[in-house]
Design a protein around this motif. Structure first.
Motif, PDB file in Angstrom:
ATOM      1  N   LYS A  62       4.432  12.882 -15.046  1.00  0.00           N
ATOM      2  CA  LYS A  62       2.767  11.642 -15.386  1.00  0.00           C
ATOM      3  C   LYS A  62       2.280  11.364 -13.877  1.00  0.00           C
ATOM      4  O   LYS A  62       3.915  11.024 -12.854  1.00  0.00           O
ATOM      5  N   HIS A  63       1.344  11.192 -13.714  1.00  0.00           N
ATOM      6  CA  HIS A  63       1.174  11.384 -12.092  1.00  0.00           C
ATOM      7  C   HIS A  63       0.301  10.062 -11.892  1.00  0.00           C
ATOM      8  O   HIS A  63      -0.142   9.611 -12.524  1.00  0.00           O
ATOM      9  N   VAL A  64       0.928   9.306 -10.840  1.00  0.00           N
ATOM     10  CA  VAL A  64      -0.335   8.070 -10.627  1.00  0.00           C
ATOM     11  C   VAL A  64      -1.039   7.833  -8.884  1.00  0.00           C
ATOM     12  O   VAL A  64       0.011   8.436  -8.354  1.00  0.00           O
ATOM     13  N   ALA A  65      -1.763   7.377  -9.147  1.00  0.00           N
ATOM     14  CA  ALA A  65      -2.886   7.124  -7.731  1.00  0.00           C
ATOM     15  C   ALA A  65      -2.852   5.801  -8.051  1.00  0.00           C
ATOM     16  O   ALA A  65      -3.243   5.273  -7.779  1.00  0.00           O
ATOM     17  N   VAL A  66      -1.998   5.503  -6.167  1.00  0.00           N
ATOM     18  CA  VAL A  66      -2.094   4.427  -5.715  1.00  0.00           C
ATOM     19  C   VAL A  66      -3.472   4.205  -4.789  1.00  0.00           C
ATOM     20  O   VAL A  66      -3.133   4.858  -3.779  1.00  0.00           O
ATOM     21  N   LEU A  67      -4.326   3.079  -5.329  1.00  0.00           N
ATOM     22  CA  LEU A  67      -5.128   3.297  -4.119  1.00  0.00           C
ATOM     23  C   LEU A  67      -5.385   2.275  -2.957  1.00  0.00           C
ATOM     24  O   LEU A  67      -5.503   1.193  -4.022  1.00  0.00           O
ATOM     25  N   GLY A  68      -4.705   1.940  -1.801  1.00  0.00           N
ATOM     26  CA  GLY A  68      -4.352   1.300  -0.868  1.00  0.00           C
ATOM     27  C   GLY A  68      -3.377   1.571  -0.448  1.00  0.00           C
ATOM     28  O   GLY A  68      -1.949   1.586  -1.289  1.00  0.00           O
ATOM     29  N   GLY A  69      -2.448   1.152   0.598  1.00  0.00           N
ATOM     30  CA  GLY A  69      -1.295   2.078   1.387  1.00  0.00           C
ATOM     31  C   GLY A  69      -0.877   1.035   2.154  1.00  0.00           C
ATOM     32  O   GLY A  69      -0.091  -0.251   3.388  1.00  0.00           O
ATOM     33  N   GLY A  70      -1.382  -0.470   1.337  1.00  0.00           N
ATOM     34  CA  GLY A  70      -0.801  -1.382   2.266  1.00  0.00           C
ATOM     35  C   GLY A  70       0.473  -2.371   1.441  1.00  0.00           C
ATOM     36  O   GLY A  70       0.665  -1.677   0.990  1.00  0.00           O
ATOM     37  N   VAL A  71       0.828  -3.299   1.355  1.00  0.00           N
ATOM     38  CA  VAL A  71       2.119  -4.185   1.167  1.00  0.00           C
ATOM     39  C   VAL A  71       2.332  -4.029  -0.537  1.00  0.00           C
ATOM     40  O   VAL A  71       2.604  -3.146  -0.696  1.00  0.00           O
ATOM     41  N   ALA A  72       1.054  -4.074  -1.036  1.00  0.00           N
ATOM     42  CA  ALA A  72       0.921  -4.021  -2.683  1.00  0.00           C
ATOM     43  C   ALA A  72       0.893  -2.556  -3.261  1.00  0.00           C
ATOM     44  O   ALA A  72       1.998  -2.389  -4.022  1.00  0.00           O
ATOM     45  N   LEU A 111       2.172  -0.518  -1.019  1.00  0.00           N
ATOM     46  CA  LEU A 111       3.423   0.548  -1.129  1.00  0.00           C
ATOM     47  C   LEU A 111       4.616  -0.241  -1.992  1.00  0.00           C
ATOM     48  O   LEU A 111       5.475   0.607  -2.360  1.00  0.00           O
ATOM     49  N   SER A 112       4.607  -1.339  -2.663  1.00  0.00           N
ATOM     50  CA  SER A 112       5.271  -1.884  -3.177  1.00  0.00           C
ATOM     51  C   SER A 112       5.427  -1.615  -4.523  1.00  0.00           C
ATOM     52  O   SER A 112       6.430  -1.050  -5.224  1.00  0.00           O
ATOM     53  N   ASP A 125      -5.285   5.605   9.144  1.00  0.00           N
ATOM     54  CA  ASP A 125      -4.460   6.794   9.174  1.00  0.00           C
ATOM     55  C   ASP A 125      -3.292   5.875   9.968  1.00  0.00           C
ATOM     56  O   ASP A 125      -1.854   6.691   9.762  1.00  0.00           O
ATOM     57  N   VAL A 126      -2.903   4.440   9.294  1.00  0.00           N
ATOM     58  CA  VAL A 126      -1.638   4.867   9.519  1.00  0.00           C
ATOM     59  C   VAL A 126      -1.598   3.606   7.734  1.00  0.00           C
ATOM     60  O   VAL A 126      -2.664   3.291   7.684  1.00  0.00           O
ATOM     61  N   LEU A 127      -0.268   3.298   7.357  1.00  0.00           N
ATOM     62  CA  LEU A 127       0.508   2.191   6.615  1.00  0.00           C
ATOM     63  C   LEU A 127       0.488   0.910   6.868  1.00  0.00           C
ATOM     64  O   LEU A 127       1.226   1.000   8.110  1.00  0.00           O
ATOM     65  N   GLY A 128       0.474  -0.237   5.681  1.00  0.00           N
ATOM     66  CA  GLY A 128       0.882  -1.393   5.849  1.00  0.00           C
ATOM     67  C   GLY A 128       0.199  -2.484   6.616  1.00  0.00           C
ATOM     68  O   GLY A 128       0.276  -3.277   5.731  1.00  0.00           O
ATOM     69  N   GLY A 129      -1.481  -1.102   5.679  1.00  0.00           N
ATOM     70  CA  GLY A 129      -2.814  -2.475   5.580  1.00  0.00           C
ATOM     71  C   GLY A 129      -2.306  -4.020   6.612  1.00  0.00           C
ATOM     72  O   GLY A 129      -2.171  -3.749   7.809  1.00  0.00           O
ATOM     73  N   LYS A 130      -2.600  -5.379   6.973  1.00  0.00           N
ATOM     74  CA  LYS A 130      -2.896  -6.084   7.434  1.00  0.00           C
ATOM     75  C   LYS A 130      -1.417  -6.232   7.695  1.00  0.00           C
ATOM     76  O   LYS A 130      -1.774  -6.852   9.093  1.00  0.00           O
ATOM     77  N   TRP A 169       9.993  -2.260   9.706  1.00  0.00           N
ATOM     78  CA  TRP A 169       9.706  -2.238   8.116  1.00  0.00           C
ATOM     79  C   TRP A 169       9.073  -1.139   7.995  1.00  0.00           C
ATOM     80  O   TRP A 169       9.521  -0.438   6.145  1.00  0.00           O
ATOM     81  N   ILE A 170       7.613  -1.408   8.135  1.00  0.00           N
ATOM     82  CA  ILE A 170       6.558  -0.210   7.441  1.00  0.00           C
ATOM     83  C   ILE A 170       6.830   0.984   7.460  1.00  0.00           C
ATOM     84  O   ILE A 170       7.477   2.104   6.451  1.00  0.00           O
ATOM     85  N   ASP A 171       8.018   1.614   9.095  1.00  0.00           N
ATOM     86  CA  ASP A 171       7.931   2.850   8.873  1.00  0.00           C
ATOM     87  C   ASP A 171       9.581   3.322   8.552  1.00  0.00           C
ATOM     88  O   ASP A 171       9.391   4.331   7.990  1.00  0.00           O
TER      89      ASP A 171
END
Length: 579
Positions: free
Chosen positions: A21-31, A33-34, A53-58, A269-271
């Protein structure tokens, strides 16, 4: 209420996802990544697609270009300062599960308590300075009564006569009304009532309006008190954050009301989170814009994405899709067929955002001002701030960042972009980038430099940084790619659930309906947990469900809420509602 009952964390890892099973998560902010974290722990193959080009969103911090010399890191900038109220419990649980060198409690151990708050006044008005420690002798279970609560509220509002006694008493009564209102009344009557009207601000003194109207809404959640939902303000800010926070109920362990990180957000936190997720097999595809979620035959069949570097467009596929982008971006990717499949997606068009954007000032002299956050109550731009270096006990600011001259970062946020400032007489949207910075600095000085004692000096200011998501300032069409969801009265009805009518499509983000009901990192994390639980249900997985903590509900008030439920059904006002 406590957490929803689910199997313990250990059970999660023991049960694997259905094979392949493969899941595509659209968006790399807190939601995003959680969601990736929870899915990867349960054996799913996860790919996260992120615009930047980096993760964590706002939530991420960012380097100020060209500022690091002699081996130091660049000065740290950010969208706006991060703070973690003590009533957050879902997000702290995730943080405890992110390893960090030397920390038994993972990234969570990087949190530090803010012990006080400053409500700074301009034009020489006396400031309000509040300790944020829990009360030393909290009431025993069963001791909380309406009269006891009224006394506690009145004691907090005893501001040396600044608020007329009848206004303080009226506000205490309004808080009691909300505390004892049943869920049905909150979700109907109070959800439709602006906070401004609920507390009768238009008939009260200017001090009342500033302290209890504007200061609790515009300055904290970017929503104007005139339109902010009473249900949201009452539940989250007045009850969970302030009242139960001071009493130490419903909190994350021994946390106080206010917490911040001990280093720039990405470092603390994010890194580490990204490193941990990679170790769990999560794959990240950065610099990728989601163009359209493709729908056919009752399911999402793929997602059309394009590389931001112009290298081309393609369609990515997976078994499940978690849309974890901010609502203003997500809804653009939902086509007519997908919207027709689930009408709650179309209702998201009615959700509103506003600007709440950060400016960082780098100073030669430490400027802690107060061991916590600063709320500039009389600032026309609703400026808030915090001196960060005092909390970064694992860093030496001048030795670690920049060119060695800066010893502190005063991180500020501008929440009101449509009122004239005190320096140029223009709204923030009308100002150039440089004018926004100078106006923000002027309003900070107006609030903090009083009684003949200079707190902020122009000569101490070395550099500044402003969120690059804001563009076109000073021109005819300023833009902000990272606004904040706001909560006008009636918003609740347009907020979608994490589970959609499309069996392989799920929603996560601070706009999704959650118990915390506020555009926060906690709401983003909670929504991701709900999305993952819905996905597990859809798959028939035997993996443990994500634990979900709800806001604290004191059992002592439940009998009064049951009485109110009867009164509400009969069309009667709350027992304590005098109009």
């Amino acid at each position: 209420m406590g957490a929803l009952a689910v199997p313990p964390v250990a059970a999660r890892a023991a049960a694997a996802a259905p094979a392949g099973k493969h899941v595509a998560v659209l968006g790399g902010g807190v939601a995003g990544l959680s969601a990736a974290h929870e899915l990867a722990e349960r054996g799913y193959t996860v790919t996260v697609y992120e615009y930047y080009d980096v993760l964590g969103g706002k939530a991420r911090s960012m380097d100020v270009p060209g500022t690091g010399t002699d081996g130091r890191r660049p000065l740290p900038g950010e969208h706006g300062f991060r703070f973690f109220p003590g009533f957050y419990r879902n997000l702290p649980d995730t943080m405890r599960r992110i390893p960090f060198p030397g920390n038994a409690g993972g990234v969570h151990d990087n949190l530090r308590n803010g012990t006080e708050a400053l409500f700074a006044r301009g034009a020489g008005r006396p400031d309000l300075h509040f300790p944020l420690r829990r009360v030393t002798t909290p009431p025993a279970p069963g001791d909380i009564t309406p009269s006891w609560l009224r006394d506690q509220i009145l004691s907090v509002l005893d501001l040396g006569g600044r608020l007329p006694a009848h206004e303080a008493a009226y506000f205490a009564g309004r808080v009691l009304v909300h505390l004892t209102s049943c869920d049905a009344r909150r979700e109907d009557q109070w959800e439709k009532t602006p906070w401004w009207h609920f507390i009768r601000a238009e008939r009260m003194s200017e001090e009342y309006r500033t302290l209890l109207g504007i200061g609790q809404t515009r300055n904290l959640v970017a929503t104007r008190a005139e339109v902010a939902s009473t249900r949201t303000v009452g539940r989250v800010i007045i009850e969970a954050l302030l009242l139960w926070g001071l009493l130490g109920r419903g909190m994350d362990g021994d946390a106080d009301i206010d917490r911040v990180l001990n280093a720039p957000t990405s470092e603390a936190w994010i890194d580490p989170w990204t490193v941990h997720l990679r170790s769990l097999g999560v794959r990240f595809v950065l610099g990728t814009e989601v163009r359209e979620v493709l729908y056919d035959g009752g399911r999402v069949t793929g997602v059309r994405v394009s590389a931001r570097d112009g290298s081309g467009e393609r369609t990515v596929t997976a078994d499940h899709y978690v849309c974890a982008m901010p609502v203003e971006h997500a809804r653009r990717t939902w086509g007519a067929a997908l919207r027709a499949a689930d009408p709650q997606l179309a209702r998201c068009d009615a959700l509103r955002t506003d600007w709440m954007t950060g400016v960082q000032f780098y100073l030669r002299t430490p400027a802690p001002v107060v061991h916590g956050h600063i709320n500039c109550l009389d600032s026309p731009w609703s400026v808030t701030g915090i001196g960060q270096a005092q909390f970064w006990d694992v860093r030496d600011f001048s030795a670690d960042y920049g060119d060695g001259r800066a010893r502190d970062c005063l991180s500020a946020i501008v929440s009101e972009w449509d009122k004239p400032g005190i320096l140029y007489g223009k709204t923030a949207r009308e100002c150039t980038r440089e004018e926004v910075v100078e106006e923000c600095w002027a309003q900070l000085k107006d609030a903090l430099n009083d009684s003949g004692k200079t707190t902020l000096r122009d000569t101490d200011r070395i550099a500044w940084f402003m969120d690059p998501a804001v563009t076109g300032l000073g021109g005819p069409d300023p833009q902000n790619r990272e606004p904040l969801l706001i909560h006008p009265a009636g918003t609740l009805y347009n907020r979608p659930s994490a589970k959609t009518a499309v069996p392989n499509f799920f929603l996560a983000g601070d706009y999704v309906r959650t118990d915390v009901d506020l555009a926060t990192m906690e709401g983003a994390n909670e929504s991701a947990r709900r999305a993952v639980n819905a996905l597990l249900d859809q798959d028939g997985s035997d993996a443990g469900r994500c634990r979900i903590w709800e806001l604290y509900r004191p059992q002592e008030l439940e009998p009064l809420k049951r009485v109110d439920e009867v009164r509400y059904r009969l069309g009667l006002p709350n027992t304590f509602d005098l109009g």
